[in-house]
Design a protein around this motif. Structure first.
Motif, PDB file in Angstrom:
ATOM      1  N   LEU A  93      25.006  31.119  -0.875  1.00  0.00           N
ATOM      2  CA  LEU A  93      26.038  31.985  -1.463  1.00  0.00           C
ATOM      3  C   LEU A  93      27.200  31.189  -2.052  1.00  0.00           C
ATOM      4  O   LEU A  93      28.262  31.756  -2.313  1.00  0.00           O
ATOM      5  N   HIS A  94      26.982  29.912  -2.305  1.00  0.00           N
ATOM      6  CA  HIS A  94      28.041  29.061  -2.856  1.00  0.00           C
ATOM      7  C   HIS A  94      28.530  29.617  -4.199  1.00  0.00           C
ATOM      8  O   HIS A  94      27.735  29.852  -5.114  1.00  0.00           O
ATOM      9  N   LYS A  95      29.843  29.849  -4.273  1.00  0.00           N
ATOM     10  CA  LYS A  95      30.486  30.372  -5.485  1.00  0.00           C
ATOM     11  C   LYS A  95      29.936  31.746  -5.896  1.00  0.00           C
ATOM     12  O   LYS A  95      29.945  32.096  -7.077  1.00  0.00           O
ATOM     13  N   ALA A 146      24.973  26.723   7.555  1.00  0.00           N
ATOM     14  CA  ALA A 146      24.988  25.795   6.414  1.00  0.00           C
ATOM     15  C   ALA A 146      24.091  26.306   5.286  1.00  0.00           C
ATOM     16  O   ALA A 146      24.447  26.235   4.105  1.00  0.00           O
ATOM     17  N   TYR A 147      22.926  26.843   5.645  1.00  0.00           N
ATOM     18  CA  TYR A 147      21.999  27.391   4.646  1.00  0.00           C
ATOM     19  C   TYR A 147      22.617  28.575   3.918  1.00  0.00           C
ATOM     20  O   TYR A 147      22.548  28.680   2.693  1.00  0.00           O
ATOM     21  N   GLN A 178      30.269  36.503   9.918  1.00  0.00           N
ATOM     22  CA  GLN A 178      30.171  35.560  11.037  1.00  0.00           C
ATOM     23  C   GLN A 178      29.385  34.308  10.650  1.00  0.00           C
ATOM     24  O   GLN A 178      29.819  33.186  10.897  1.00  0.00           O
ATOM     25  N   ILE A 179      28.237  34.495  10.029  1.00  0.00           N
ATOM     26  CA  ILE A 179      27.370  33.344   9.762  1.00  0.00           C
ATOM     27  C   ILE A 179      27.906  32.456   8.639  1.00  0.00           C
ATOM     28  O   ILE A 179      27.529  31.296   8.522  1.00  0.00           O
ATOM     29  N   LEU A 180      28.804  32.973   7.836  1.00  0.00           N
ATOM     30  CA  LEU A 180      29.462  32.119   6.847  1.00  0.00           C
ATOM     31  C   LEU A 180      30.451  31.154   7.521  1.00  0.00           C
ATOM     32  O   LEU A 180      30.852  30.160   6.930  1.00  0.00           O
ATOM     33  N   GLN A 181      30.810  31.461   8.777  1.00  0.00           N
ATOM     34  CA  GLN A 181      31.740  30.602   9.517  1.00  0.00           C
ATOM     35  C   GLN A 181      31.004  29.589  10.393  1.00  0.00           C
ATOM     36  O   GLN A 181      31.329  28.409  10.384  1.00  0.00           O
ATOM     37  N   CYS A 232      18.968  37.648   8.250  1.00  0.00           N
ATOM     38  CA  CYS A 232      17.840  36.759   7.927  1.00  0.00           C
ATOM     39  C   CYS A 232      16.986  37.359   6.810  1.00  0.00           C
ATOM     40  O   CYS A 232      16.610  36.660   5.861  1.00  0.00           O
ATOM     41  N   ILE A 233      16.686  38.644   6.920  1.00  0.00           N
ATOM     42  CA  ILE A 233      15.874  39.327   5.902  1.00  0.00           C
ATOM     43  C   ILE A 233      16.603  39.335   4.564  1.00  0.00           C
ATOM     44  O   ILE A 233      16.020  39.054   3.511  1.00  0.00           O
ATOM     45  N   LEU A 234      17.895  39.631   4.607  1.00  0.00           N
ATOM     46  CA  LEU A 234      18.700  39.690   3.384  1.00  0.00           C
ATOM     47  C   LEU A 234      18.768  38.336   2.700  1.00  0.00           C
ATOM     48  O   LEU A 234      18.579  38.228   1.477  1.00  0.00           O
TER      49      LEU A 234
END
Length: 199
Positions: A13-15, A7-8, A31-34, A192-194
């Motif tokens: 990265l919204h839009k 969710a974070y 993966q983490i965007l899903q 996480c770092i990115l």
């Protein structure tokens, strides 16, 4: 390390259009965007995937551009696409391990010159609002000479640098059998770092 939630990342990265240039696929970002899951060892071994982890979203765009050499006609095509739109909000340049491991000593100057040209072209083509991030390679078995050159040049061009080699220097157990790539846990740490850097 603070736990990273899907969710974070989606909010951050919204839009946004994130473009990744290099020879190492960051499947973990997809993966983490899903969802919050860590991808599997089987997924790690997948090559040339047409799709990964249901990689379709209406709110974020992640483009991966596979560069095995810093200097190539394909690279110029990618830059032309950036120039004519849409413009990325974030460009991540992964250290080209393929270049670094296959150049002979006498060719290193060519590598440095080509890398310098890439940085110049990126600053010419992209909006000043675009966040340019240069990653060093993760911890690899051979001596990654390109890390020093890429970080020095990135600094000269005022690009941001994420020193993955430093962050993962004690994570030698995270290498997979080829001694070049890292496992999914190392990639999650990188994500996480990115994300902390982008935030």
């Amino acid at each position: 390390m603070k736990l990273l939630s899907s969710a974070y990342v989606r909010r951050l990265l919204h839009k946004k259009y994130v473009a990744v240039l290099g020879d190492s696929v960051n499947k973990d970002l997809v993966q983490i965007l899903q969802n919050d899951d860590i991808w599997t060892g089987k997924q790690l071994k997948g090559k040339g995937d047409k799709s990964f982890a249901n990689d379709t979203t209406d709110q974020q765009l992640v483009g991966f551009y596979f560069l095995t050499h810093v200097s190539s006609e394909y690279k110029e095509n990618v830059l032309a696409n950036f120039q004519h739109g849409p413009q990325p909000d974030v460009v991540i340049i992964n250290s080209c391990i393929y270049d670094d491991s296959r150049y002979h000593e006498q060719s290193l100057q060519m590598y440095k010159n080509n890398l310098d040209h890439l940085f110049i072209r990126l600053t010419e083509v992209l909006s000043p609002k675009c966040l340019l991030i240069c990653n060093t390679s993760m911890s690899v078995e051979f001596k990654a000479k390109g890390n020093f050159y890429s970080t020095t040049l990135a600094d000269l061009h005022q690009l941001d640098v994420i020193d993955l080699h430093f962050h993962l220097r004690f994570k030698l157990h995270s290498r997979v059998n080829d001694a070049t790539h890292s496992n999914q846990l190392a990639h999650r740490k990188y994500t996480c770092i990115l994300m902390a850097h982008i935030d």
